[in-house]
Design an enzyme around this catalytic site. Structure first.
Site, PDB file in Angstrom:
ATOM      1  CE1 TYR A 119      -4.172  -2.024   4.792  1.00  0.00           C
ATOM      2  CE2 TYR A 119      -3.510   0.294   4.265  1.00  0.00           C
ATOM      3  CZ  TYR A 119      -3.939  -0.969   3.856  1.00  0.00           C
ATOM      4  OH  TYR A 119      -3.991  -1.257   2.474  1.00  0.00           O
TER       5      TYR A 119
ATOM      6  CB  SER B  59      -0.888   0.148   1.316  1.00  0.00           C
ATOM      7  OG  SER B  59      -1.524   1.305   1.464  1.00  0.00           O
TER       8      SER B  59
END
Length: 330
Positions: free
Chosen positions: A152, A127
């Site tokens: 995350y 990501s």
């Protein structure tokens, strides 16, 4: 070819699986169909995939070691694309254990299965969030990413480290894909573009953080899929110049950014959305949220060099496709 796609009922996994099926591949789809967002959306995606006889589906959680290994034992899969993960920056502030379960335990199970069943190439979703507190733009895979600002992001950075370890220890080719703000039809309802569209259409105010002073490298889903597709048959090879580039290694390991390479100011994004919908937004300006970043901007030099690919979809075209789909679906 048999190709295993985890997160097949998810946003990117659905679109990628459709592309692979259209190219004649047999797709083994894995998804736990969790309720992080509306399961109906996942079910509708899955229904489309299951209409193709070359699609085989397993409802399995990646943290279920036995269940996952059984899938690998049932199918010879030379290629694995791991897109399953607990997504979302803000949710990670309140549900950190979900990220450990899916993104760490689940990912090591994928690595172990790929190792023991001799998978020839593992591609996995990372990501743009891994860039965290970095301020130099555009974000390059040659930059250090040691300062994540959300759980995350930390789990995604951990995935890259874990993949490198397996590439080093077991000579297993792994390719990490850092996606930048993916949007488009069949997207995730927790993403801002989706909730903005819903609220503008329904006449509700939209929440705009950091008083709108943000930029995002919005990347249309078809461009993401094309980027992945072009890397499928390019397993990484050891790089003798690894000291100069953290995205490569003495092991068969590589990291790529897949982004539009053209960040858009959030307020300009909202204006474009207003024009497409034909209605002005009621805007509620709020301070920056914890775990968020002010800007994302992808340096895609390696993607251009190795895959010969650059995303090409203009924002107004991509958003137009999304809004049309949204109105039809809802």
């Amino acid at each position: 070819m048999n190709i295993l796609v985890t997160g097949a009922a998810g946003f990117i996994g659905f679109h990628l699986s459709k592309r692979l099926l259209a190219e004649g591949h047999h797709v083994i789809g894995v998804d736990n169909l969790n309720d992080y967002y509306d399961v109906r959306l996942k079910s509708e995606r899955l229904k489309q995939l299951q209409s193709n006889e070359k699609f085989t589906f397993y409802k399995v959680d990646l943290a279920d070691t036995e269940g996952l290994n059984e899938i690998f034992a049932n199918h010879s899969v030379p290629l694995v694309i791991n897109l399953a993960a607990q997504a979302g920056v803000r949710y990670s502030l309140t549900h950190p254990h979900s990220y450990v379960h899916s993104n760490l335990v689940g990912f090591v199970n994928i690595l172990e299965a790929c190792r023991h069943f001799q998978v020839k190439h593992l591609l996995y979703a990372s990501s743009s969030s891994v860039y965290g507190a970095n301020t130099k733009t555009p974000f390059s895979t040659q930059d250090s990413v040691d300062h994540p600002v959300s759980i995350y992001a930390a789990t995604k950075k951990s995935n890259e480290l874990m993949a490198h370890t397996y590439s080093h220890l077991f000579n297993m080719p792994t390719t990490g894909l850092r996606f930048f703000t993916v949007y488009g039809p069949w997207g995730r309802p927790d993403m801002a573009y989706y909730s903005f569209t819903k609220d503008i259409i329904e006449g509700n105010p939209i929440k705009v953080y950091n008083n709108g002073d943000m930029r995002r490298d919005f990347t249309y889903i078809d461009d993401i899929v094309e980027g992945i597709f072009k890397l499928l048959d390019q397993p990484p090879e050891p790089d003798p110049n690894r000291e100069l580039d953290p995205s490569t290694s003495h092991a068969p390991y590589k990291i790529y950014n897949i982004g539009n390479n053209s960040p858009v100011r959030l307020m300009d994004f909202i204006s474009t959305l207003e024009t497409i919908i034909g209605k002005k937004a009621q805007i509620e300006l709020l301070p920056m949220q914890p775990g968020d970043v002010k800007e994302t901007y992808a340096d895609i030099t390696d993607l251009q060099k190795d895959a010969g690919f650059s995303p090409t979809t203009p924002l107004e075209i991509g958003l137009g496709h999304f809004v049309k789909w949204y109105k039809e679906f809802h």
